[in-house]
Write an enzyme that holds these catalytic residues in place. Structure first.
Site: not given
Ligand code: ACM
Ligand code: ZN
Length: 760
Positions: A200, A262, A326
């Site tokens: 991440d 991410h 995201e």
């Molecule tokens: C997430 O909570 N962005 C999968």
């Protein structure tokens, strides 16, 4: 003398044994998850030194060994193998008619028979058999007690084939040993997938031979307070050890490598793979990051494919998780390479999807082809992989709620429900923010997880089976230790296990709580931490009264008994039970805890009960203006605030004139707001604030230099009707990875007569 010693030993053995069996949590049958069919008969089968294990077909050696080891470990007895069934034996049998993960247990007074069609099924039969014994079977040291199995017949198999737990090992890292501990608890609960969020913005936690730079640059981070975190990552040997251990527990470990968002930790060593080019440094704050992989650059796919090849070799799981959530597409909009790709693909905005969403879909579909065609695995992705069209064979993890999952299932895609909206994000607090450790925001109660229904109501019968299971997710921004990790995981993961295994008609919240007491005793014996509901109701750090006495009314989320003291000592299990209404006449320090069935207590809540006289109001009028002083620099605590050299001095009309939007955590500073406000009646006022300090009428009511979220601090003071001075100290900085300026800067109060919060 010898006789006497033997007599004493025998006596202590018998009394200890009786104590164990008579413990409240060992009474009755307490299997979690609740089996499909359970018939309870009369009598028991007693395991003793002459009990033998008989293997039919000689194929159950490993599973029988598991049971034998467990019984020997607690010092109950050493079982031996025999060739043929006799009285006093435990039989392991094959029954091809049972479901893949199913099993049957028949116990009568002469023998126990365990049947299954697969190793997983037999493993689960053993887990159930262990749960038919007292919780002390989980003791890590020998304890003397008799092993009586009640006469039962159990036929069981899971409702869902996917029963998962996700642990984020990026934001905070957990060692192989710490994960193994969770795996062994998962096995007890018949959970069968452990999803590891390995990469991440805040860390890259797996060694990749071809790109050693990934862990060299991104397994270590400078944290919000300037300290170094790490290097923390798993070597390939670590992963092999973990996967092997999980496999012995019939658990598949699913790796997740985040793409295309991410992904900052991958861009630190490879800044040329972003749209903007870097240089980048590790992220000190939690949250979403704008720099993501440049999907217009083919080298990104080369890198990802090489990484995934190595990852796929390490993890035998049929699934490979590609993230997909995201992804901020801001830079894709202006990046010449991304836009050139969009042009080559002929992408045009549609009513439903932007060009950039379609770029994401292109990238995900391309990865999916690689994962399925080259690696021979099924790609898993968060629900955003639906944006712009879903790859054919992908499995969707529905995380915001269940809507995306239901949509994907209706399109014929396998779906795993990991719904944040329904409590499956275990990083949400298990009670009020005022009494629980800092968490994601919002609440997820045990009952929410227990009552979650993975199959959405609107799904037609032909599409229901696409919902293949449920998963609880633990994002670790807030969990900096394994103790906290376990506090957040349990007992909600226990509720998830029943949600994912048992039929809705076999679930029963009241009975689950009874069975949970036994499961919690098992967790205690394994040294696993878990949440016991905190005393709530009264949420202020102090309780102020002006009359002759005050009434305190505590509750907790599961109506468990609470105990208390008022003499400054910490409560124990034998402290007085808290009445519904606790009446106190004088100032004291009240300490209160919730008591679980095993006698284990929740953390202590400390409430300063104070008899006060209302502070007299100031004379004169109230301008309503606020005086604001600003200083730059990093101010971590009260010693620092005292040293502030203010550079700016201004007058504002209200807090909203100079609030969070005026601050940037990258340039830290201190703001001190002073002024007067008017209260309409005499009595006890309750205040709340996210600030570092709140002073009312000359008293510091709040001092909170460590975290500032969700008005977690509440406090009281008695004031006379009229005008009173206030001072609010706000330190603009990162606190535990969160910027203090992300939260409103003000204070609010409740009138003595109640009503809504009044904003100053
Ligand atoms: C997430 O909570 N962005 C999968
Ligand atoms: Zn780009």
């Amino acid at each position: 003398m010898k006789k006497y010693v033997i007599y004493c030993l025998l006596f202590s053995f018998v009394s200890c044994q009786m104590q164990i069996e008579e413990k409240e949590y060992n009474r009755g049958i307490h299997i979690i998850p609740q089996p499909l069919q359970l018939e309870v008969g009369v009598g028991t089968f007693d395991i003793n030194a002459s009990t033998t294990i008989v293997l039919e077909d000689n194929i159950w050696e490993d599973e029988a060994g598991w049971l034998k080891d467990k019984l020997e470990c607690v010092g109950c007895c050493k079982l031996s193998f025999a060739d043929r069934p006799a009285e006093n034996s435990i039989l392991f049998k094959t029954n091809e008619n049972l479901e893949k993960e199913g099993y049957e247990i028949v116990v009568d007074e002469k023998r126990v028979s365990l049947s299954a069609a697969t190793e997983a099924g037999m493993f689960y039969a053993i887990q159930t058999l262990l749960q038919l014994l007292p919780a002390e079977i989980e003791s890590p040291v020998p304890v003397p007690f008799g092993l009586s199995v009640p006469v039962v017949r159990i036929v069981d198999h899971p409702r869902f084939r996917y029963r998962g737990l996700m642990i984020d090992v990026c934001r905070h890292f957990f060692s192989v040993e710490e994960l193994k501990k969770q795996i062994s608890v998962m096995a007890m609960l018949k959970l069968n997938y452990l999803h590891l969020h390995l990469t991440d913005n805040q860390g890259w936690r797996i060694a990749i031979d071809k790109y050693p730079q990934l862990v060299e640059c991104s397994a270590i981070q400078e944290t919000y307070n300037g300290e170094m975190y790490g290097p923390y990552y798993y070597t390939k040997e670590d992963i092999k050890e973990l996967v092997e251990y999980a496999s012995r527990h019939h658990i598949e470990v699913i790796p997740e490598i985040e793409f295309p968002g991410h992904s900052l930790s991958a861009l630190i060593p490879f800044p040329e793979l972003s749209c903007m080019g870097g240089p980048f440094k590790s992220e000190q704050v939690f949250g979403v990051e704008e720099n993501v992989f440049c999907v217009g650059n083919d080298s990104v796919f080369v890198l990802m494919e090489n990484i995934l090849k190595e990852v796929a070799e390490l993890f035998p799981s049929r699934y490979l998780h590609i993230g997909g959530d995201e992804c901020v597409k801001r830079y894709w909009k202006t990046c010449p390479r991304c836009q050139a790709l969009a042009k080559r693909l002929g992408l045009k905005p549609t009513g439903e999807h932007s060009v950039e969403e379609q770029l994401q879909s292109y990238a995900i579909k391309r990865m999916e082809r690689f994962v399925s065609d080259t690696l021979g695995k099924r790609m898993l992705g968060w629900e955003e992989i639906l944006e712009g069209g879903l790859p054919e064979d992908a499995t969707v993890m529905s995380w915001k709620g269940t809507e995306s999952g239901a949509k994907a299932a209706a399109m014929g895609h396998d779906v795993i429900m990991a719904s944040m909206a329904d409590g499956l994000y275990l990083c949400a607090a298990q009670g009020a923010d005022e009494v629980e450790p800092a968490a994601m925001g919002g609440q997820s109660y045990l009952k929410d997880v227990y009552e979650f229904e993975p199959v959405s109501e609107g799904l037609s019968d032909e599409h229901k089976h696409y919902v293949v299971g449920a998963q609880a997710c633990l994002w670790s921004e807030w969990t900096s230790s394994v103790d906290l990790l376990e506090y957040m995981l349990y007992p909600r993961a226990v509720a998830l296990a029943e949600t994912a295994w048992s039929l809705p008609e076999n679930k029963d919240w009241v009975d689950f709580q009874r069975r949970l007491e036994n499961m919690q005793a098992r967790l205690d014996l394994r040294g696993v931490n878990y949440h016991i509901p905190m005393p709530e109701g009264e949420l202020t750090t102090n309780k102020v009264f002006t009359a002759d006495s005050v009434v305190l009314e505590f509750t907790n989320s599961r109506s468990l008994p609470m105990v208390y003291t008022v003499d400054g000592t910490d409560p124990d299990a034998d402290s007085p039970c808290l009445p519904e209404r606790l009446v106190l006449q004088s100032s004291c320090v009240l300490k209160v805890c919730t008591k679980a069935g095993s006698g284990k207590l929740s953390p202590v809540r400390l409430v300063n009960v104070e008899k006060q006289t209302a502070v007299p109001a100031l004379q004169g009028g109230c301008s309503g203006q606020i005086h604001l002083k600003l200083a730059s620099g990093l101010f971590k605590n009260e010693e620092d605030y005292a040293k502030a050299r203010f550079e700016k001095d201004t007058v504002i009309r209200s807090f909203s004139c100079y609030n969070r939007d005026k601050f940037d955590f990258k340039t830290p500073g201190l703001a001190v707001y002073t002024g007067e406000f008017q209260v309409p009646e005499t009595g006890v006022y309750t205040f709340r604030s996210n600030a570092d300090e709140l002073w009312i009428a000359g008293s510091r009511l709040i001092y909170n230099p460590t975290s500032s979220r969700f008005y977690e601090k509440k406090t009281q003071i008695a004031l006379e009707k009229g005008i009173h001075p206030f001072k609010l100290v706000f330190s603009n900085r990162l606190k535990e990875g969160f910027a203090s300026c992300w939260y409103p800067i003000d204070f609010q109060y409740l009138l003595p007569s109640g009503g809504e919060w009044v904003k100053k």
